[in-house]
Design a protein around this motif. Sequence first.
Motif, PDB file in Angstrom:
ATOM      1  N   ILE A   1      -4.003  -1.194  -3.221  1.00 21.74           N
ATOM      2  CA  ILE A   1      -3.393  -0.418  -2.134  1.00 21.74           C
ATOM      3  C   ILE A   1      -4.167  -0.614  -0.836  1.00 21.74           C
ATOM      4  CG2 ILE A   1      -2.986   1.931  -1.290  1.00 21.74           C
ATOM      5  CD1 ILE A   1      -2.369   2.711  -4.209  1.00 21.74           C
ATOM      6  N   GLY A   2      -5.492  -0.490  -0.913  1.00 16.22           N
ATOM      7  CA  GLY A   2      -6.324  -0.659   0.273  1.00 16.22           C
ATOM      8  C   GLY A   2      -6.215  -2.047   0.867  1.00 16.22           C
ATOM      9  N   ALA A   3      -6.160  -3.068   0.023  1.00 18.19           N
ATOM     10  CA  ALA A   3      -6.046  -4.445   0.514  1.00 18.19           C
ATOM     11  C   ALA A   3      -4.740  -4.655   1.274  1.00 18.19           C
ATOM     12  CB  ALA A   3      -6.141  -5.425  -0.663  1.00 18.19           C
ATOM     13  N   GLY A   4      -3.646  -4.129   0.735  1.00 16.80           N
ATOM     14  CA  GLY A   4      -2.361  -4.251   1.420  1.00 16.80           C
ATOM     15  C   GLY A   4      -2.381  -3.591   2.787  1.00 16.80           C
TER      16      GLY A   4
ATOM     17  N   GLY B   1       0.807  -1.213   0.000  1.00 14.80           N
ATOM     18  CA  GLY B   1       0.000   0.000   0.000  1.00 14.80           C
ATOM     19  C   GLY B   1       0.843   1.266   0.000  1.00 14.80           C
ATOM     20  N   THR B   2       1.848   1.335   0.867  1.00 14.75           N
ATOM     21  CA  THR B   2       2.659   2.552   0.936  1.00 14.75           C
ATOM     22  C   THR B   2       3.467   2.750  -0.341  1.00 14.75           C
ATOM     23  OG1 THR B   2       4.499   1.404   2.028  1.00 14.75           O
ATOM     24  CG2 THR B   2       2.823   2.383   3.441  1.00 14.75           C
ATOM     25  N   GLY B   3       4.008   1.648  -0.887  1.00 14.05           N
ATOM     26  CA  GLY B   3       4.771   1.756  -2.132  1.00 14.05           C
ATOM     27  C   GLY B   3       3.900   2.157  -3.307  1.00 14.05           C
ATOM     28  N   GLY B   4       2.685   1.597  -3.345  1.00 15.47           N
ATOM     29  CA  GLY B   4       1.774   1.935  -4.434  1.00 15.47           C
ATOM     30  C   GLY B   4       1.360   3.384  -4.409  1.00 15.47           C
TER      31      GLY B   4
ATOM     32  N   VAL C   1      11.768  -5.214   0.399  1.00 16.86           N
ATOM     33  CA  VAL C   1      11.578  -6.150  -0.707  1.00 16.86           C
ATOM     34  C   VAL C   1      10.168  -5.998  -1.284  1.00 16.86           C
ATOM     35  CG1 VAL C   1      11.380  -8.589  -1.328  1.00 16.86           C
ATOM     36  CG2 VAL C   1      13.282  -7.822   0.096  1.00 16.86           C
ATOM     37  N   VAL C   2       9.182  -5.957  -0.394  1.00 19.59           N
ATOM     38  CA  VAL C   2       7.796  -5.763  -0.852  1.00 19.59           C
ATOM     39  C   VAL C   2       7.613  -4.361  -1.418  1.00 19.59           C
ATOM     40  CG1 VAL C   2       5.370  -5.749  -0.140  1.00 19.59           C
ATOM     41  CG2 VAL C   2       6.936  -7.452   0.800  1.00 19.59           C
ATOM     42  N   LEU C   3       8.271  -3.379  -0.813  1.00 14.26           N
ATOM     43  CA  LEU C   3       8.179  -2.006  -1.307  1.00 14.26           C
ATOM     44  C   LEU C   3       8.687  -1.909  -2.746  1.00 14.26           C
ATOM     45  CD1 LEU C   3       7.660   1.046  -0.647  1.00 14.26           C
ATOM     46  CD2 LEU C   3      10.062   1.150   0.029  1.00 14.26           C
TER      47      LEU C   3
ATOM     48  N   ILE D   1       6.667  -0.918  -6.101  1.00 11.58           N
ATOM     49  CA  ILE D   1       7.077   0.126  -7.041  1.00 11.58           C
ATOM     50  C   ILE D   1       7.065  -0.411  -8.469  1.00 11.58           C
ATOM     51  CG2 ILE D   1       9.002   1.611  -7.744  1.00 11.58           C
ATOM     52  CD1 ILE D   1       9.762   1.799  -4.779  1.00 11.58           C
ATOM     53  N   LEU D   2       7.547  -1.649  -8.626  1.00 11.22           N
ATOM     54  CA  LEU D   2       7.520  -2.263  -9.952  1.00 11.22           C
ATOM     55  C   LEU D   2       6.093  -2.507 -10.410  1.00 11.22           C
ATOM     56  CD1 LEU D   2       8.884  -3.622 -12.356  1.00 11.22           C
ATOM     57  CD2 LEU D   2       9.006  -5.728 -11.003  1.00 11.22           C
TER      58      LEU D   2
END
Length: 456
Positions: free
Chosen positions: A193-196, A21-24, A155-157, A161-162
């Motif tokens: 994003i919301g789900a994460g 979510g934060t990365g998105g 790693v998830v971030l 981003i990708l």
Amino acid sequence: MDATTHVSRATIARYAVGSLGTGGFATLPGLVLVYYLTDTLGIAALAAGLIVTLAKVWDVIIDPVIGATSDASLARTGSRRRFMMLGGLTLPVFFFLTFAVPTGLGPVASGIWVTLAFVLCATAFSLFQVPYIALPAELTSGYDDRTRLLTWRVVVLTLAILLFGAGGPILRGLADDARVGYLVMAAVAGLVIGAGMLISSRVAPQSHSFAFVAQRRSLGIAYRDGAATLARSAPFRALLATFMLQGLATGLMLAGAQYVATWVLRSEDAVTLLFVALIAPALLLAPVWGVVARRLGKYRTFVIASGVFALAAASMIALIWAPGGWVYLPVAVAGAAYAGMQSLPMAMLPDVISYDARTKGSGKAGTFSGVWTAGETTGMALGATTLTIVLALSGYLESVAGQAVSQPDSALVGIVVSFSAVPAVLMVLSLVTLRGYRLRRSDTDNEIEVVREVIA
């Protein structure tokens, strides 16, 4: 928890998912929002920058308040979870509305619509982000455990981003009508994003052992606490200043990537390849930076990562004279360094928080994270603002969807300089501010757990 408690794999996994979510949210608006304003809604570059800046200024105003209120909620209920869940539930709605400007509205009305929707979107994001950043100091007390926790978060971030940086433009391109394409992109991205955020909110501890007598805090006290945190913690000031400068550099590059793809590489879709080149190395090397940090220390490893990024960014100034596919190589080098630039300061922040709790006798993780998020937001926002200033000064021509324009050579130079030379200079300045960070392993290992301290 005590100083010998280790963070579990399940906790690491649930916490890391929050970076989806934060990365998105950090990536997709930073990548396409200014471009959407200038090249779809026909809003002038400076006005587009003002819209993004206003939303981020609001973010900066509310972050310390959310941080202090989050501390009070922890004291009263033993958890920060309700803030995180509220953010995860409301953000998808406001994210969709940001890109749902009705057809037929003029540039002024469109700008007002986007401003209001994006301010609400930023508010929802802060409700999740501020408590989320405070959690590592409450989830584990070990120096290396924090590195491990934050490494997998990054790693998830980087994966996020990708996913959003490359996938967002692909979703946008599924429709022939640009406006419809942005709606499809916003709907899908907002839900992910919301789900994460909602999944990660479950990791927030709910324990009466964290509960103390809550104090009512006014807005003035919240800002005073934030200012006091900056005044009393020299390591925090140094780390925050460094992260802000680096956020400004990366925010500038992020906002400029779509312009580089469209006007320098002559392919709007090339932005997807830019993100693949950036994030593929970051995905591979994020755990490696954690290993290096355990050997060399977080500070020295952070310096190395930042220096590599600065050199890679500086080399891309050659796009002015030789635009072409060679740019993907320095972008990949920057991506490898970027993984370290994200994971290491985020692993250093809990050390700062717990060191302050041990030496100053108070636990205010929410206040620290509120000020941190405000600083991070300021850096990223000023990146987009700086880009729009450069675009305006270099003569960039805005347009509405479907309108063909040709940019002057000066605008192309401005795009390249904002993508390469300026970020490189900002990275060098960030290394100067980092010299004020004096904490090392011996200062932070075996410290008293921050959430055990009485909230002053």
